[in-house]
Design an enzyme around this catalytic site. Structure first.
Site, short mmCIF file in Angstrom:
data_model
loop_
_atom_site.label_atom_id
_atom_site.label_comp_id
_atom_site.label_asym_id
_atom_site.label_seq_id
_atom_site.Cartn_x
_atom_site.Cartn_y
_atom_site.Cartn_z
N HIS A 43 -2.84 6.30 4.88
CA HIS A 43 -1.13 6.44 5.12
C HIS A 43 -0.49 7.83 4.54
O HIS A 43 -1.03 8.15 3.44
CB HIS A 43 -0.33 5.23 4.23
N CYS A 71 0.71 -1.27 0.16
CA CYS A 71 -0.11 -0.03 -0.08
C CYS A 71 0.72 1.22 -0.02
O CYS A 71 0.51 2.06 -0.74
CB CYS A 71 -0.81 0.06 1.07
N1 NAP Z 1 -5.23 -3.45 5.02
C1 NAP Z 1 -4.44 -2.98 4.10
O1 NAP Z 1 -4.27 -1.65 4.15
C2 NAP Z 1 -3.82 -3.63 3.13
C3 NAP Z 1 -3.15 -3.23 2.04
C4 NAP Z 1 -2.38 -3.88 1.22
C5 NAP Z 1 -2.44 -5.23 1.53
N2 NAP Z 1 -2.97 -5.66 2.35
C6 NAP Z 1 -2.76 -7.47 2.45
O2 NAP Z 1 -4.19 -7.92 2.21
C7 NAP Z 1 -4.29 -9.03 3.27
C8 NAP Z 1 -5.41 -8.82 4.12
O3 NAP Z 1 -5.35 -7.58 4.86
P1 NAP Z 1 -6.66 -7.06 5.66
O4 NAP Z 1 -6.23 -5.74 6.10
O5 NAP Z 1 -8.08 -7.33 4.88
O6 NAP Z 1 -6.79 -8.21 6.90
P2 NAP Z 1 -7.91 -8.59 8.12
O7 NAP Z 1 -8.75 -7.39 8.10
O8 NAP Z 1 -7.24 -9.10 9.18
O9 NAP Z 1 -8.65 -9.77 7.25
C9 NAP Z 1 -8.02 -10.85 6.97
C10 NAP Z 1 -8.86 -11.87 6.21
O10 NAP Z 1 -8.10 -13.34 5.76
C11 NAP Z 1 -9.05 -14.13 6.11
N3 NAP Z 1 -7.97 -15.48 6.72
C12 NAP Z 1 -7.35 -15.36 7.62
N4 NAP Z 1 -7.01 -16.87 7.67
C13 NAP Z 1 -7.52 -17.48 6.55
C14 NAP Z 1 -7.46 -18.77 6.39
N5 NAP Z 1 -6.93 -19.97 6.96
N6 NAP Z 1 -8.10 -19.28 5.27
C15 NAP Z 1 -9.00 -18.38 4.49
N7 NAP Z 1 -9.01 -16.85 4.90
C16 NAP Z 1 -8.48 -16.50 6.03
C17 NAP Z 1 -9.94 -13.47 7.18
O11 NAP Z 1 -10.82 -14.37 7.52
P3 NAP Z 1 -11.70 -14.67 8.92
O12 NAP Z 1 -12.39 -13.17 9.12
O13 NAP Z 1 -12.40 -15.87 8.73
O14 NAP Z 1 -10.57 -14.77 9.89
C18 NAP Z 1 -10.08 -12.26 6.81
O15 NAP Z 1 -11.36 -12.29 5.91
C19 NAP Z 1 -3.13 -8.96 3.82
O16 NAP Z 1 -2.08 -10.20 3.15
C20 NAP Z 1 -2.25 -7.68 3.80
O17 NAP Z 1 -0.87 -7.59 3.87
C21 NAP Z 1 -3.55 -5.19 3.13
#
Ligand code: NAP
Length: 332
Positions: free
Chosen positions: A238, A129
């Site tokens: 950010h 990001c």
């Molecule tokens: N947040 C940002 O600004 C951002 C920006 C760029 C990239 N990212 C990337 O995007 C990804 C997710 O970020 P986020 O901020 O959305 O995180 P988050 O809010 O913690 O959400 C994580 C997601 O992953 C799912 N998950 C976790 N373990 C799993 C499993 N074993 N099988 C299937 N699904 C699973 C969770 O499902 P449950 O709800 O069922 O646990 C939830 O839907 C990460 O790789 C992060 O690095 C994030």
């Protein structure tokens, strides 16, 4: 018109939820959405416009019949399941860091290097990001003036660490003890110069990502980028303080003029009127905002500026859906 079946892995997370919103806003031709998350979320529902969609647990054969799979469930899941989805016929757009630096995987910000999508072999990576908002500003300046060196310090919101981090900040602000601690120190009333794990050279992995991904996206290995990444108690959006040294002579007016003409970049730069980019102003917007453009008097041909963007939108969901739009326009 052809319609597509789209899986979202990590649909219950911050990025997954934003992806659903952006898919609707951008009127992607969808036949149906397949919402996927962990076993704990199986059977729950997520909203997609007026529809309620049932969430399925991630498993081996779930990608049969899927055209595009948008992954945002962390690097470990992407490393294991992106190749599975490709084998089952889907094109993967991955938000995690798992595949970004693989030579055969395009790392794409459509406004900067959309052409790289032509060479994809099934997996396309969405950049970090903080990198996305940086290259949106650097790339047009590089084309015009030639960027020599970049020193960037970030002020990254807790939403960048997922839904548990938002809860930690809110709990701490209300003097409640958080059940799940995402950070090794309190984040309320604090700043942590620590994002992702540390490497033997003293840099964090987030800092390495910014340094390496910038060169890959801008297709210039001579670009010198050094980064310090800091987590701050901001909910979403950010910010970056950036020092840019150029190869050719520049003026502040010349830099501003280039940036004012870039689609997806908005110049907010009237400090005497208290107008400059702020995370709370950029929340919910797709653009990258830039301001505080000023000459660095200590180096020839250098400027300082301030960049802010919504990390869940342009930093993640919007960029991923823009990649999807490009692929659809290219015919898959
Ligand atoms: N947040 C940002 O600004 C951002 C920006 C760029 C990239 N990212 C990337 O995007 C990804 C997710 O970020 P986020 O901020 O959305 O995180 P988050 O809010 O913690 O959400 C994580 C997601 O992953 C799912 N998950 C976790 N373990 C799993 C499993 N074993 N099988 C299937 N699904 C699973 C969770 O499902 P449950 O709800 O069922 O646990 C939830 O839907 C990460 O790789 C992060 O690095 C994030």
């Amino acid at each position: 018109m052809q319609k597509y079946r789209i899986a979202i892995v990590g649909v219950t997370g911050l990025v997954g939820q934003k992806m659903l919103e952006v898919l609707l806003e951008r009127q992607i031709p969808i036949s149906d959405v397949l919402p996927i998350a962990s076993r704990e979320s199986a059977g729950k529902t997520v909203s997609f416009g007026d529809e309620k969609l049932k969430v399925f647990p991630l498993k081996e054969n779930i990608f049969e019949g899927v055209d595009f799979a948008l992954f945002s469930a962390g690097a470990q899941i992407s490393r294991e399941y992106a190749p599975v989805a490709v084998r089952q016929g889907a094109v993967v757009i991955d938000n995690s860091s798992a595949w970004r630096m693989e030579p055969h995987v395009p790392l794409v910000v459509p406004e900067v290097n959309g052409h790289a999508l032509k060479t994809h072999q099934g997996i396309i990576a969405n950049p970090n990001c903080s990198t996305i908002q940086l290259v949106m500003v650097l790339s047009p300046l590089h084309k015009r003036f030639g960027v020599k060196r970049v020193v960037v310090s970030t002020y990254q919101a807790v939403s960048g660490s997922g839904k548990a981090a938002i809860k930690q900040l809110k709990d701490e602000l209300h003097q409640k003890n958080p059940v799940e601690k995402v950070y090794p120190h309190p984040i309320a009333y604090n700043c942590l110069p620590h994002i992702d794990s540390f490497e033997p050279d003293g840099y964090s992995r987030e800092e390495h990502k910014m340094m390496q991904e910038t060169s890959k996206i801008m297709e210039d290995e001579s670009l010198a980028v050094t980064a310090t990444c800091v987590r701050v108690p901001v909910l979403n959006g950010h910010s970056e303080s950036v020092n840019i040294e150029f190869r050719s002579p520049i003026t502040v007016e010349g830099v501003r003029k280039v940036l004012e003409e870039v689609p997806g970049v908005v110049v907010l730069d009237q400090p005497e009127e208290n107008i400059y980019p702020l995370p709370i102003l950029c929340d919910g917007k797709d653009e990258v905002f830039v301001g505080r453009i000023r000459r660095d008097p200590t180096v020839e041909n250098a400027i300082n500026l301030w960049i802010v963007s919504d990390n869940l939108r342009k930093g993640a969901a919007t960029n991923a859906v823009q990649i999807l739009q490009h692929l659809i326009n290219m015919g898959g």
